[in-house]
Enzyme design. Structure first.
Site, short mmCIF file in Angstrom:
data_model
loop_
_atom_site.label_atom_id
_atom_site.label_comp_id
_atom_site.label_asym_id
_atom_site.label_seq_id
_atom_site.Cartn_x
_atom_site.Cartn_y
_atom_site.Cartn_z
N LYS A 207 0.83 -1.21 0.00
CA LYS A 207 0.00 0.00 0.00
C LYS A 207 0.87 1.26 0.00
O LYS A 207 0.55 2.25 -0.64
CB LYS A 207 -0.92 0.00 1.22
CG LYS A 207 -2.08 -0.99 1.13
CD LYS A 207 -2.98 -0.82 2.33
CE LYS A 207 -4.25 -1.66 2.20
NZ LYS A 207 -4.01 -3.08 2.29
N ARG B 140 -5.08 -8.89 -8.58
CA ARG B 140 -5.63 -10.24 -8.67
C ARG B 140 -7.11 -10.14 -8.99
O ARG B 140 -7.67 -9.05 -9.05
CB ARG B 140 -5.45 -10.98 -7.34
CG ARG B 140 -6.03 -10.20 -6.16
CD ARG B 140 -6.01 -10.97 -4.87
NE ARG B 140 -6.27 -10.15 -3.71
CZ ARG B 140 -7.46 -9.73 -3.31
NH1 ARG B 140 -8.53 -10.03 -4.02
NH2 ARG B 140 -7.60 -9.00 -2.22
N GLU C 90 -3.48 6.82 7.49
CA GLU C 90 -4.29 7.68 6.64
C GLU C 90 -5.28 8.46 7.48
O GLU C 90 -5.81 7.92 8.47
CB GLU C 90 -5.11 6.85 5.62
CG GLU C 90 -4.31 6.20 4.54
CD GLU C 90 -5.21 5.42 3.59
OE1 GLU C 90 -6.42 5.27 3.91
OE2 GLU C 90 -4.73 4.97 2.56
#
Length: 665
Positions: free
Chosen positions: A116, A292, A200
């Site tokens: 990430k 994916r 975040e």
């Protein structure tokens, strides 16, 4: 096209890939752990090979063992499914080095988006909007605490290598940060083998909207529209749908273009998903890219009429994308929910055990089921407890939601507890029906979706008793039909006696509470009494999983499924009741422990012990933390008191119902 493909996964996704391969004439090779030797993917594949012990680290995460099977069986390609090795850069490279095609993106793309933190840094360079926060390499606890203060609260801690809600925590005050960080890092280490996190700013009341993307090896990247996944509990998606009820055409186009640009930035090949956080004002921020196939890909397939696994296979074999962006045309609305072995009323505690009954709706052009188990299989403690994915499709959202409600009403799971009743409430809740849900709504208002300890209505009890009476009478008639005198009064099931009307006791139980209904009559006409409530039932019939009858003159038709062990009934409001049949007379009762001990709610590993013998604790104080089925469970003191003994140590694996803590009397 490939002739031999190995599926490096298990459960429903392995079965899903096998079905497409069989349709294309591709020979399939399955791998299995010791716990999965009798699993459905093993039975469906053309051949299957053992690769190790029951835990993922002993089997499905062993790239060396999987590649050895590929070499021994002549597999030309490996499909990793999702989870396990699907986003493992080292495994993708090892496949290439072994001369086996990895059905997924290039290792460099996985590497760029698999973290990430790295993905955010890349998107920052390409001017994709990001939520404020920290995604740096320095993971010192003091540095993270300082960055948390700079970011501001509330904030979100996320596992840098994570997905599926693992290693994620919302922190609302600085005082909570240290404990939340430690918990997130433990869960991240367990799930991904990587303790790194990112921070975040937490966007209040956001929506989660993701875009399916596909790229080929010839430089073309397109998107296949969005999926809204805002119905979440603890960051786990609960209901997914397309199209999003929130997006208009302009916003959809802007987000689709941003998703395709993100994929092009890493020269993406294969199936992927770009996920966005969307504020209430429509502002969107890049969250992450999953390199994916996603669990919720069937809703995209249903609205586009495509097989995305086939696309994966063709692109991995070097073909160009089957369609261009302007050719993507969606029709109707699709919704997916996941049937889990878990207990919503016990904080969604994962379950395990044999599926004694697994009744699912019949597949049709409106209903699709993707599953990895059948009735009689066992849900083990070692893997995700998903039983099946239920997908519905219709011409618009209103009709798709009604299809979902009808399909859920046809589901019944006996063995481990399930989330069916929870999903039914979700599908009827105004916040979902009106398309207004945000990612935190379920966690803020969970009590609105749980049945809790509420007693069943009198009407539901009497309807269940009526269904039980009809079923039992029918069973007796069937059993005596071939006897010497089927018309004998002794062959009747109505408690008939010479000189007076018979009385029967219908005994039911629900959430360990016993209910007795007194019944007179037979053949669909009964006089029922429960405590002070009395009802006259006339014209009762069981047909096509429905009970029709007149209760005190009012005609009613209710969905019901009844057998000798239980009655599952939906009342007029769609509320599900799963009554167990009980003995007509209760002989004994069992008392609880009185809050003097804490037992393991299921098999699992003790990851943290916070109490010692002799400690004085408060009610609700966290004493141990267990890990089971890839999630952490906090075990808390049932009452204030002094601890007499602690029966578990950190790192120990314990069985269900093992006594972990005893309190002094």
């Amino acid at each position: 096209m490939f002739e031999r493909v190995l599926i490096a996964n298990r459960g429903e996704i392995a079965c899903r890939v096998i079905r497409t391969c069989r349709r294309l004439g591709i020979h399939t090779i399955a791998v299995y752990s010791e716990a999965d030797k009798d699993a459905q993917h093993v039975r469906l594949a053309d051949e299957a090979w053992p690769i190790g012990g029951p835990r993922p680290a002993e089997s499905y995460l062993r790239g060396d063992a999987i590649l050895d099977v590929a070499k021994r069986t002549g597999a030309q390609a490996i499909h990793p499914g999702y989870g396990f090795l699907s986003e493992n850069t080292a495994f993708a490279r090892a496949c290439t080095q072994a001369g086996v095609t990895f059905i997924g993106p290039r290792p460099e793309s996985i590497e760029a988006m698999g973290s990430k933190a790295a993905a955010k840094a890349l998107m920052e360079k390409h001017n994709v909007p990001l939520v404020p926060g920290y995604h740096g390499d320095d993971q010192d606890t003091a540095v993270l605490a300082e960055q948390a203060r700079k970011t501001g609260f509330p904030l979100m801690i996320k596992a840098a290598a994570g997905g599926g809600g693992k290693g994620m925590r919302i922190v609302r005050t600085e005082k909570e940060f240290a404990d939340a960080l430690a918990s997130a890092q433990r869960e991240a280490a367990s799930s991904f083998g990587d303790t790194r996190v990112i921070l975040e700013r937490y966007v209040e009341h956001p929506r989660h909207i993701e875009f399916q993307v596909f790229g080929d090896a010839h430089g073309t990247v397109i998107h296949l529209n969005e999926r809204e996944c805002s119905a979440q509990r603890r960051y786990q998606k609960v209901l997914e749908e397309t199209p999003s009820p929130f997006l208009d055409a302009k916003r959809r186009q802007a987000m689709g273009e941003a998703a395709a640009a993100a994929a092009k930035a890493v020269n993406y090949v294969g199936a992927g998903t770009v996920e966005f956080i969307v504020g209430q004002d429509g502002t969107f921020y890049f969250m992450e890219m999953n390199t994916r196939l996603q669990v919720e890909h069937p809703v995209t397939e249903e609205t586009l009429g495509l097989d995305l696994v086939e696309w994966q296979l063709r692109i991995a074999a070097g073909e160009v994308l089957p369609l261009q962006q302007h050719q993507i045309q969606a029709r109707g609305h699709a919704i997916e929910v996941r049937l889990y072995a878990e207990d919503p009323d016990q904080n969604f505690l994962p379950g395990s055990g044999k599926l004694r009954t697994l009744r699912l709706p019949a597949p049709s052009r409106h209903v699709r089921l993707d599953g990895g188990v059948v009735e009689g299989d066992t849900v083990t403690i070692f893997y995700d407890p998903m039983i099946a994915k239920l997908i519905v499709h219709d011409s618009n959202r209103v009709q798709a939601l009604q299809r979902l409600r009808e399909a859920l009403a046809d589901c019944e799971i006996v063995g481990p507890k399930s989330n069916i009743a929870f999903l039914e409430r979700l599908a009827r809740h105004p916040i979902v029906v009106e398309g207004r849900i945000d990612t935190g709504y379920l966690d803020r208002h969970l009590d609105e979706f749980l049945t809790g300890d509420a007693a069943p209505s009198e009407h539901a009890l009497l309807a269940a008793a009526t269904a039980a009476l009809l079923h039992d009478e029918r069973a007796v008639v069937a059993a005596t039909a071939h006897g010497s005198d089927p018309h004998s009064p002794w062959s009747r099931a109505d408690a008939w006696r010479i000189g007076h009307a018979g009385k029967r006791i219908v005994a039911l139980s629900l959430r360990e509470q016993r209910y007795e209904i007194e019944a007179h009559g037979h053949d669909g006409n009964y006089s029922l009494r429960h405590h002070s409530a009395q009802c006259e039932v006339h014209g009762a019939r069981l047909q096509d999983d429905a009970l029709s009858a007149r209760f005190d003159g009012q005609g009613v038709r209710l969905a019901v499924h009844v057998d000798q062990d239980r009655i599952t009934l939906h009342d007029a409001n769609g509320q599900r009741y799963a009554f167990a049949r009980a003995a007509a007379f209760a002989w004994a009762s069992k008392e609880g422990s009185g809050g003097n001990q804490i037992v393991a709610p299921m098999p699992g590993r003790v990851v943290l012990v916070k109490a010692n013998a002799g400690d004085t604790v408060e009610e609700g104080q966290e004493l141990l933390v267990m890990e089971a089925m890839k999630m952490e469970l906090a075990l808390k003191a049932p009452r204030a008191g002094t601890i007499e003994s602690v029966g578990a140590t950190q790192g120990e694996f314990v069985e269900a119902d093992a006594v972990l803590v005893r309190f002094a009397s």
